[in-house]
Design a protein around this motif. Structure first.
Motif, PDB file in Angstrom:
ATOM      1  N   UNK A  99       0.826  -1.211   0.000  1.00 58.53           N
ATOM      2  CA  UNK A  99       0.000   0.000   0.000  1.00 58.53           C
ATOM      3  C   UNK A  99       0.859   1.260   0.000  1.00 58.53           C
ATOM      4  N   UNK A 100       2.162   1.124   0.250  1.00 62.41           N
ATOM      5  CA  UNK A 100       3.057   2.277   0.329  1.00 62.41           C
ATOM      6  C   UNK A 100       3.912   2.450  -0.919  1.00 62.41           C
ATOM      7  N   UNK A 101       4.050   1.393  -1.746  1.00 60.92           N
ATOM      8  CA  UNK A 101       4.893   1.526  -2.930  1.00 60.92           C
ATOM      9  C   UNK A 101       4.188   2.383  -3.975  1.00 60.92           C
ATOM     10  N   UNK A 102       4.895   2.741  -5.027  1.00 62.95           N
ATOM     11  CA  UNK A 102       4.361   3.696  -6.000  1.00 62.95           C
ATOM     12  C   UNK A 102       3.030   3.254  -6.601  1.00 62.95           C
ATOM     13  N   UNK A 103       2.951   2.053  -7.139  1.00 65.21           N
ATOM     14  CA  UNK A 103       1.719   1.591  -7.767  1.00 65.21           C
ATOM     15  C   UNK A 103       0.620   1.363  -6.745  1.00 65.21           C
ATOM     16  N   UNK A 104       0.950   0.691  -5.665  1.00 66.47           N
ATOM     17  CA  UNK A 104      -0.054   0.390  -4.651  1.00 66.47           C
ATOM     18  C   UNK A 104      -0.612   1.648  -4.014  1.00 66.47           C
ATOM     19  N   UNK A 106      -0.740   4.757  -5.279  1.00 68.62           N
ATOM     20  CA  UNK A 106      -1.575   5.492  -6.228  1.00 68.62           C
ATOM     21  C   UNK A 106      -2.951   4.876  -6.369  1.00 68.62           C
ATOM     22  N   UNK A 107      -2.999   3.555  -6.445  1.00 65.56           N
ATOM     23  CA  UNK A 107      -4.281   2.865  -6.559  1.00 65.56           C
ATOM     24  C   UNK A 107      -5.106   3.063  -5.301  1.00 65.56           C
ATOM     25  N   UNK A 108      -4.479   2.898  -4.148  1.00 64.82           N
ATOM     26  CA  UNK A 108      -5.201   3.062  -2.883  1.00 64.82           C
ATOM     27  C   UNK A 108      -5.685   4.502  -2.718  1.00 64.82           C
ATOM     28  N   UNK A 109      -4.854   5.475  -3.082  1.00 61.40           N
ATOM     29  CA  UNK A 109      -5.220   6.881  -2.977  1.00 61.40           C
ATOM     30  C   UNK A 109      -6.445   7.188  -3.836  1.00 61.40           C
ATOM     31  N   UNK A 110      -6.534   6.583  -5.003  1.00 60.01           N
ATOM     32  CA  UNK A 110      -7.663   6.808  -5.903  1.00 60.01           C
ATOM     33  C   UNK A 110      -8.984   6.373  -5.279  1.00 60.01           C
ATOM     34  N   UNK A 111      -8.933   5.486  -4.292  1.00 54.19           N
ATOM     35  CA  UNK A 111     -10.156   4.984  -3.649  1.00 54.19           C
ATOM     36  C   UNK A 111     -10.221   5.345  -2.168  1.00 54.19           C
ATOM     37  N   UNK A 112      -9.546   6.415  -1.780  1.00 51.07           N
ATOM     38  CA  UNK A 112      -9.579   6.857  -0.384  1.00 51.07           C
ATOM     39  C   UNK A 112     -10.987   7.226   0.062  1.00 51.07           C
TER      40      UNK A 112
END
Length: 186
Positions: A99-104, A106-112
């Motif tokens: 959840x902290x790496x670049x891809x993870x 960004x994806x998680x942030x998009x669904x905050x």
């Protein structure tokens, strides 16, 4: 990698594959390159797991391909199942290194907006720690090697450090905002 974004978008509304592809590209484009060849295998996996289902689009939507001709196969509309909603909630509640790496991230942030506040805070703090460590490592490396670098490599390294520092500042602001709670405004 596409599980959260597909389920998250289908949680917003049912969509056919082309629409889902466009929304994924718009959503994830800023964070990583989206391979269209990965969408349909991902959809098939989600169907087999029972997290989404599909049905033929209504006639008007399946529609003509052009000049009165119809496609051989109508569009398929994908929608989230009750099990899919539960699975999405479980995925959004997971906090870990991915959840902290670049891809993870960004994806998680998009669904905050669909993520509980305490989980958002953990993810933001984890990302901030990762970026702080990265910036510290870059600063240390730059201090050791500065004299041996040509000016272009030096500028590239300084740019990377500035970018990491800027992200740490941004994350600090997000964390402070998250701790204050929801906006009392309209």
């Amino acid at each position: 990698m596409l599980e959260i974004p597909i389920l998250g978008l289908l949680d917003e509304a049912p969509m056919h594959g082309y629409e889902l592809r466009k929304r994924l590209s718009t959503l994830l484009g800023a964070f990583h390159a989206f391979s269209y060849g990965s969408l349909y295998p991902s959809l098939r996996r989600l169907l087999e797991a029972g997290w989404i289902d599909e049905e033929d689009a209504p006639e008007a939507e399946a529609g003509a391909v052009g000049f009165g001709t119809r496609s051989r196969r109508g569009k398929r509309v994908y929608r989230l199942t009750a099990e899919g909603k539960e699975h999405l909630a479980a995925l959004l509640a997971e906090v870990g290194p991915d959840a902290y790496d670049d891809e993870g991230f960004g994806t998680r942030l998009a669904f905050f907006a669909q993520t509980r506040s305490e989980i958002r805070l953990q993810i933001l703090e984890g990302r901030k720690q990762r970026m702080t460590e990265q910036a510290d490592g870059m600063r240390s490396s730059l201090a050791r090697t500065r004299e041996r670098l040509d000016r272009y490599t030096l500028q590239l390294q300084e740019h990377g450090l500035e970018t990491a520092d800027r992200e740490v500042r941004w994350l600090t602001e997000l964390i402070e905002t998250e701790r204050r709670g929801p906006n009392p405004g309209p």
